[in-house]
Design an enzyme around this catalytic site. Sequence first.
Site, PDB file in Angstrom:
ATOM      1  CB  ALA A  58       1.250   2.651   9.713  1.00 36.74           C
TER       2      ALA A  58
ATOM      3  N   GLY B  46       0.584  -1.287   0.073  1.00 37.83           N
ATOM      4  CA  GLY B  46       0.001  -0.060   0.007  1.00 37.83           C
ATOM      5  C   GLY B  46       0.846   1.104  -0.203  1.00 37.83           C
TER       6      GLY B  46
ATOM      7  CG  HIS C 115      24.836   5.872  32.973  1.00 35.24           C
ATOM      8  ND1 HIS C 115      24.363   7.155  32.551  1.00 35.24           N
ATOM      9  CD2 HIS C 115      26.237   6.002  33.283  1.00 35.24           C
ATOM     10  CE1 HIS C 115      25.313   7.961  32.482  1.00 35.24           C
ATOM     11  NE2 HIS C 115      26.626   7.306  33.002  1.00 35.24           N
TER      12      HIS C 115
ATOM     13  N   GLY D 257       1.380  19.055   9.535  1.00 34.11           N
ATOM     14  CA  GLY D 257       1.448  17.837  10.230  1.00 34.11           C
ATOM     15  C   GLY D 257       2.794  16.988  10.065  1.00 34.11           C
ATOM     16  CB  ALA D 258       3.449  13.377  10.530  1.00 33.62           C
TER      17      ALA D 258
END
Length: 462
Positions: free
Chosen positions: A316, A39, A441, A180-181
Amino acid sequence: MTDYDLIVLGSGPGGYVTAIRASQLGLKTAIVEKEDLGGVCLNWGCIPTKALLKSAQVFEYLKHADTYGFHIKEFHADFNAIVDRSRNVAHTMSKGVHFLMKKNKITVLKGHGKVLPNKKVEVIQEKKSQRVSATHIIIATGAHSRELPHLKQDGEKIIGYRQAMSLKQMPQSMMVVGSGAIGVEFAFFYNSLGTKVTLIETLDNIVPIEDIEVSKQLEKSFIKKGMNVLTQSEVINVNTTNEGVSATVRTSGGEKEIKADVLLSAVGIKSNIEGIGLEDVGIVVDKDKILVDDFYKTNIPGYYAIGDITQGPALAHVASAEGILCVEKIAGHHVEPLDYGNVPSCTYCLPEVASVGMTEQQAKEKGFELKIGRFPFTASGKAQSAGKPEGFVKVIFDATYGELLGCHMIGEGVTDLIAEAVVARKLETTGHEILKAIHPHPTLSESLMEAVADAYDEVIHL
């Protein structure tokens, strides 16, 4: 007798994931796709754009190589090679979906799918068509770039996201309408490679769904990179008759003319619900979305819809989750409705943006008494050693019960870091539990722990 237990229309991250899960559950499954498997997301969205953004990130490193002790005299961006790499990545991933269809014994029906009454689907390819039937039909046809009446895309001077990731040459200047994104990712990409970018947003802040502190930080970062950012601004007219594009922009300070080689319209998406037979079947649509219940049933028994064509966030990972839940319900599993309040949002510009849950403003509007903690990456040893100290982590807790109401991040790598907050919210983890979970860390993940510590007045490194 039906041909299949399940037919899925559309092979995006909603459709193909749904088909695979259905096959795993023992359903004889077919999937209908008129273009490439995967898609828009895999071929023209999520995946190839990340390949473009990675190239931009590498270019950013080269521009600042001196910072890391390297002296590189000559380098340049090969725009066509960058685009080719992106297309190759998409092609490789699409082949991967082909393999998954074969592995899971899913029949791929090539062509335009159209639902028909009595649980049938017509698949049309060129002048040929076939009709198949199934006990269940899931519509997952996705969406495409939305066009505004005065910003009609011609594919050359006014473009959508598809053209933006496959231009023949890099433009010298670009207007990006919508922050937007999609808008900010392309704005960052082209700005990084040297295009003069103007980012135009009608609302008060860019990435307007994000916490306002994140929005302000991203705007500050973009301006520092040389981008022209216009908020509270609207394109009211465009002229493409001369060379390039000329736009009249109404701003808070009055109207101004902006010229560029190309204008990218990133003003949202429109559902792919036209010409797929919804009217013939009688499936109810409202405001460009198919109406479904908590388990994605439409008003017509045996027909379901998931992904961008329904009311949920057009993401998605949401489409995939909806499809899996839908087929598990069909298969008789005990499932709970999706929690749309715990869906992570990620934007892959640099610095990256990631969030889940309520913004500070939303939490206040709901009447919560808040504990808020912040930790800047300037205080992170990992971020400093990586040369990427820009940004911060912000956490929002309900002061009464310790529930993590929201988490908002901006900085390098935060699209990976946000998953900890999503899991914490899913498990109803309290701030004290996050604080007492040992974080390694030096890592960026410590920044989330430190932000929590700040909310509870226990921060060490501030």
